[in-house]
Motif scaffolding. Structure first.
Motif, PDB file in Angstrom:
ATOM      1  N   PHE A 150      41.621  98.647  51.806  1.00 19.71           N
ATOM      2  CA  PHE A 150      41.497  99.079  53.242  1.00 19.71           C
ATOM      3  C   PHE A 150      40.946 100.158  53.927  1.00 19.71           C
ATOM      4  O   PHE A 150      40.090 100.384  54.553  1.00 19.71           O
ATOM      5  N   THR A 184      39.143  98.951  56.880  1.00 25.53           N
ATOM      6  CA  THR A 184      39.486  97.923  57.550  1.00 25.53           C
ATOM      7  C   THR A 184      40.550  97.871  58.622  1.00 25.53           C
ATOM      8  O   THR A 184      41.332  98.568  58.701  1.00 25.53           O
ATOM      9  N   VAL A 241      44.424  95.093  62.549  1.00 30.49           N
ATOM     10  CA  VAL A 241      44.608  93.678  62.829  1.00 30.49           C
ATOM     11  C   VAL A 241      44.326  92.660  61.705  1.00 30.49           C
ATOM     12  O   VAL A 241      44.797  91.618  61.536  1.00 30.49           O
ATOM     13  N   GLU A 242      43.308  93.337  60.850  1.00 33.31           N
ATOM     14  CA  GLU A 242      42.735  92.443  59.952  1.00 33.31           C
ATOM     15  C   GLU A 242      43.822  92.367  58.559  1.00 33.31           C
ATOM     16  O   GLU A 242      43.557  91.534  57.626  1.00 33.31           O
ATOM     17  N   GLN A 243      44.732  93.593  58.422  1.00 28.23           N
ATOM     18  CA  GLN A 243      45.351  94.035  57.181  1.00 28.23           C
ATOM     19  C   GLN A 243      46.349  92.799  56.633  1.00 28.23           C
ATOM     20  O   GLN A 243      46.327  92.646  55.575  1.00 28.23           O
ATOM     21  N   ASP A 244      46.951  92.235  57.559  1.00 30.11           N
ATOM     22  CA  ASP A 244      48.081  91.398  57.270  1.00 30.11           C
ATOM     23  C   ASP A 244      47.437  90.204  56.614  1.00 30.11           C
ATOM     24  O   ASP A 244      48.007  89.709  55.577  1.00 30.11           O
ATOM     25  N   ARG A 245      46.385  89.535  57.070  1.00 29.35           N
ATOM     26  CA  ARG A 245      45.693  88.286  56.772  1.00 29.35           C
ATOM     27  C   ARG A 245      45.309  88.694  55.301  1.00 29.35           C
ATOM     28  O   ARG A 245      45.286  87.898  54.377  1.00 29.35           O
ATOM     29  N   LEU A 246      44.745  90.008  55.028  1.00 27.87           N
ATOM     30  CA  LEU A 246      43.845  90.052  54.056  1.00 27.87           C
ATOM     31  C   LEU A 246      44.989  90.402  52.791  1.00 27.87           C
ATOM     32  O   LEU A 246      44.561  90.012  51.773  1.00 27.87           O
ATOM     33  N   GLU A 286      45.762  87.329  51.319  1.00 30.17           N
ATOM     34  CA  GLU A 286      44.666  86.685  50.496  1.00 30.17           C
ATOM     35  C   GLU A 286      44.704  87.482  49.095  1.00 30.17           C
ATOM     36  O   GLU A 286      44.557  86.662  48.214  1.00 30.17           O
TER      37      GLU A 286
END
Length: 923
Positions: free
Chosen positions: A285, A290, A293-298, A301
């Motif tokens: 991150f 990063t 807002v994108e960190q939870d999704r990533l 993954e």
């Protein structure tokens, strides 16, 4: 690692093939092993469940599976075979996964029962015609074949729909045809053998039966593409298409891979995984900036892809294997299995950095076997040579590169990607080598820079680095320059020396007035051994030697000790003419400065290689400019001898001055400072005035000025022969001395003449070489009142017609005359004597005259010893090259005729010698 277990089939020393075949000769094909065993390695992906549903009892359409090689078509067909043949095992498998995934729809799927299953991998070419496959493997096949073949003249090219419908009504069938397109595309289609046309029509019949009578026939066919003739007739009946490209295909394939590789991956707790890889995720991150807002999704993954990083999976699937047309899932399983076997128990998460270029067991071999591309194999060889080059460079500088192998491996792997995605930026490589310990940004930057500079196949493309087969001229140049093994003959030192000489003395005017000499590393012990002979002291000539030291001590006293000792030992004559150019005090030894050495090597190699590639010409200019820029300002001081002490050279004193110049301006700056600040005209005048009463020759004075003054006297800085002669002329133009030009003319200031006018009249008349030894200085009052050049060489200048000579009395200045032959007082050793006027005494007494004065002489002697010892003794006595010796007697006993002849041959010309010897009579 968290109890993760690799499946048994991947644990062996040799990785077994992962290709799924319906049948094989070893009876280990998908349809030849128990359903329970096969389903154990099968993940219920969206495509698997869709295929089961499409072939269920309530469905009425053929199923077409579309996918490239290695994507899992054969595996799916094998699962379907067991679903038709063993409903009990399949039902249990569905219910188990329904519970594990929490999806009730999975166990609700309906299975077909009572079907006779015919399956075949058509690419093995065991059947020329599809109807042979059906008739040979169907319980009612022999009867229906007989009906068709027994039609006589009415027999059609292919079995009719009526015969086939009768066949399937007798025993409902599931027909599974794998690699149908491969087989179809290989059929002959000529007028004599129109087999492809026959098959085209036959598959249409089968498709229509499967659609109109699904209770009798389930048709499942796999093809690679959906736009081929092999697919056209099936497509006419609107089949169910499973294409491995749906919205959930990628996510399903990841789970399928992990399930295929590990026995218990689904059982590992997500919280444990997140805790284990939290540092890697956080660094990902941070380095990629990063957004929150994108960190939870990533983060999700990362957890789902574990033990592999999702960016590694994306790299392999979407870039490397796809770009090289590998067999995707099949090959990816082999690559990941090998990678995990090597690193699974040590790494918290596996990234591109875990592919080790120098270790075939790390997954490299499996990857290269998969891509089957000679270019990538060659690229690995290049990368390995780069790895070795960087190791050598690091060893030479003792630099630590803890992440070298992982950085180069990650970059090599990322360079296999499609052209527009090949390579990696700095942040990506940083992530690739980060596991459970953060890596300092600055340390990583330094390490990466070192790697790039020493790797000759790494190219920069914007902000990305990329391995390419062609060499990067700049990287190759730097990598080679850092390889110490390429310069065992010290070509780098020689070139650095040349560059220094050019920077300091490259200007033509400088080169004509100064001899710039770079002293070697061993300058204190062996300065002349490897140096060009023209730089030795006996070849300095009239130019002022400017000796450049590699390094100087911090303390002035230590420097003076070094320079005094060095001069005494290594320069036998003309020690006063030497200038020492000193490097900055904080600088390292010239020949131990790694940066300077590497730059010199770059220039040397670029000059050597520029005929092969014009790019090296540009690099030569670039690095030469950089090197010379450093050298211009490296030497900021100079030293000149101030006080000489031959007996104790360590006590010699030197003047050390800053010259405030750079490059080829330094010699002129040193010369200017020496003239204007260090040279004291009064000392020079005193020196000349002391010599004038003795009628010393100019050549003798110049030789004496080239030597340090003995007895601890302050040295008079040497300014060069031209300047010395000009200063003597100036003294003459001021009326302080007179000059006897080789007995042919006297130079002196005339009555009423200005200094400037006298200077213009006299300048340039002293001559050079031997003329200086025949030119003498004297006091003006000792110049004859009448003069001019004598035509008789035996008659001294200034002799009148009666044979007498007039001169100014040295005591009262009155003119005096004498009869008889009186010698010219301006010539050393010729002293005027009275002809007998009764007064006695000498008008210009010489040594031992009744009034004293003149030259004084000291007698020295030394018992028999070696020639080397005698040289030391005469220097101890203060005998220099300019010292006048009135008489000398050399005694030698017991020598051979050859030695005598050799001795006489070496006697200097221009003098006469008296020889007396005792010769043996029997010789």
């Amino acid at each position: 690692m968290l109890g993760l277990k690799l499946r048994q089939e991947f644990k062996g020393r040799r990785l077994k093939g992962t290709a799924i075949e319906l049948t094989n000769k070893n009876n280990t094909g998908a349809t030849q092993i128990p359903a329970e065993d096969f389903l154990r390695i099968t993940y219920p992906s969206h495509d698997v469940l869709k295929t089961i549903e499409a072939s269920g009892p309530s469905q009425g359409r053929p199923v077409t599976i579309i996918g490239d090689r290695g994507q899992g078509k054969s595996h799916l067909m094998g699962m379907l075979y067991h679903a038709f043949n063993d409903q009990t095992a399949t039902r249990k498998w569905l219910e188990n996964w329904s519970d594990l995934l929490g999806e009730k729809a999975i166990k609700a799927l309906q299975l077909r029962d009572g079907l006779h299953v015919i399956s075949a991998s058509l690419h093995k070419q065991r059947y020329k015609f599809l109807w042979d496959l059906i008739f040979d493997n169907h319980p009612h096949g022999s009867y229906c074949r007989g009906q068709w073949e027994g039609q006589g003249d009415k027999k059609t090219d292919i079995p009719s729909d009526e015969i086939l419908l009768e066949l399937f009504k007798h025993t409902p069938t599931a027909l599974i045809l794998d690699e149908y397109q491969t087989w179809y595309d290989g059929l002959t289609n000529t007028k004599q053998y129109p087999w492809k046309n026959w098959t085209f029509n036959f598959i249409q019949i089968l498709s229509e039966i499967a659609k109109e009578h699904p209770e009798y026939l389930v048709l499942v066919v796999s093809v690679r593409e959906g736009n081929t003739d092999a697919f056209q007739q099936i497509q006419r009946v609107n089949p169910v298409i499973v294409d491995f490209k749906g919205p959930s295909a990628k996510h399903d394939r990841l789970r399928l891979l992990l399930h295929r590789l590990f026995e218990n991956r689904i059982q590992v707790n997500d919280d444990q995984i997140e805790k284990l890889i939290n540092i890697h995720i956080s660094e990902f991150f941070r380095l990629h900036d990063t957004p929150p807002v994108e960190q939870d999704r990533l983060r999700t993954e990362f957890i789902e892809a574990w033990p592999f990083a999702p960016h590694l999976m994306k790299l392999l699937e979407d870039q490397v294997l796809m770009a090289t047309q590998a067999q995707e899932t099949r090959d990816l399983i082999r690559v990941l299995a090998a990678l995990y076997k090597k690193n699974g128990q040590k790494a918290s998460i596996i990234t591109a950095g875990h592919f080790r270029l120098d270790d075939d067991t790390s997954g490299i071999t499996a990857l290269l076997d998969s891509v089957a591309n000679q270019y990538h194999a060659k690229l690995r060889e290049k990368a390995l040579r780069n790895l070795e080059a960087v190791r050598d460079a690091a060893a030479g500088t003792r630099q630590e590169l803890p992440n070298l192998e992982r950085i180069l491996s990650a970059l090599w792997l990322r360079s296999l990607a499609a052209i527009n995605q090949a390579g990696a930026d700095q942040s990506t490589l940083h992530v690739d080598i980060t596991c459970d310990i953060p890596i300092d940004d600055n340390a990583f930057q330094v390490e990466l820079t070192t790697i790039v500079e020493n790797s000759f196949n790494i190219h920069e493309d914007g902000n990305r680095y990329i391995f390419r087969e062609e060499e990067n001229p700049q990287a190759k140049l730097i990598a080679s320059a850092r390889n110490d093994r390429m310069f065992k003959d010290e070509e780098d030192i020689d070139h650095l020396t040349k560059e220094i000489r050019y920077v300091i003395g490259g200007d033509t005017d400088v080169a004509t007035r100064f001899r710039v000499i770079v002293l070697p590393q061993a300058w204190q012990t062996d300065p002349w051994h490897k140096m060009d002979e023209k730089d030795h002291p006996d070849h300095w000539g009239d130019r002022i030697p400017l000796l450049i030291l590699p390094q100087t001590p911090e303390k002035k006293k230590d420097l003076e000790t070094q320079l005094g000792t060095w001069l005494c030992k290594n320069v036998q004559t003309h020690r006063n003419i030497v200038r020492f150019l000193l490097p900055r005090q904080e600088s390292t030894n010239l020949f131990s400065d790694r940066d300077l050495i590497v730059l010199a090597r770059c220039v040397f190699l670029a000059q050597k290689w520029k005929s092969q590639n014009p790019e090296y010409r540009r690099l030569e200019t670039k690095y030469q400019k950089e090197l010379r820029g450093i050298l211009k300002s490296r030497f900021d001081r100079f030293a000149i001898i101030s006080s000489w002490n031959f007996q104790h050279p360590e006590n010699c004193q030197f003047l050390i001055e800053n010259h405030k110049a750079e490059g080829n301006k330094i010699p002129d700056a040193i010369d200017s400072i020496t003239r204007e600040d260090l040279f004291i005209p009064e000392d020079f005048e005193d020196f000349i005035m002391e010599a004038a009463p003795n009628n010393e020759s100019v050549g003798k004075l110049i030789n004496e000025l080239k030597e340090p003054r003995p007895g601890g006297k302050d040295c008079i800085p040497w300014l060069g022969e031209t300047v010395v002669k000009e200063n003597i002329i100036h003294l003459c133009a001021q009326g302080k001395i007179a000059i006897n030009l080789r007995g042919m003319e006297y130079l002196q200031q005339e009555d009423g003449e200005t200094e400037d006018k006298a200077w213009k009249r006299m300048r340039g008349k002293l001559g050079t070489g031997k003329h200086l030894d025949e030119t003498h200085i004297l006091l003006p009052q000792n110049v004859p009142t009448t003069g001019g050049a004598s035509s008789d060489p035996d008659k001294p200048a200034g002799t009148d017609s009666t044979g007498g000579q007039s001169w100014k009395d040295s005591a009262n200045g009155d003119a005096g005359s004498a009869g008889g032959k009186i010698q010219d007082p301006s010539i050393p050793g010729n002293h005027g004597t009275d002809s007998g006027d009764g007064l006695g005494g000498s008008s210009n007494p010489g040594p031992g005259g009744i009034f004293g004065g003149g030259n004084s002489y000291t007698t020295h002697s030394e018992p028999a010893t070696s020639a080397l010892n005698l040289l030391g003794k005469i220097e101890n006595w203060g005998v220099g090259t300019g010292t006048q010796i009135r008489s000398m007697e050399l005694k030698i006993s017991h020598l051979t005729g050859a030695q005598l002849q050799e001795l006489i041959r070496k006697l200097p010309d221009g003098m006469v010698y008296e020889l007396e010897l005792e010769k043996e009579n029997n010789a």
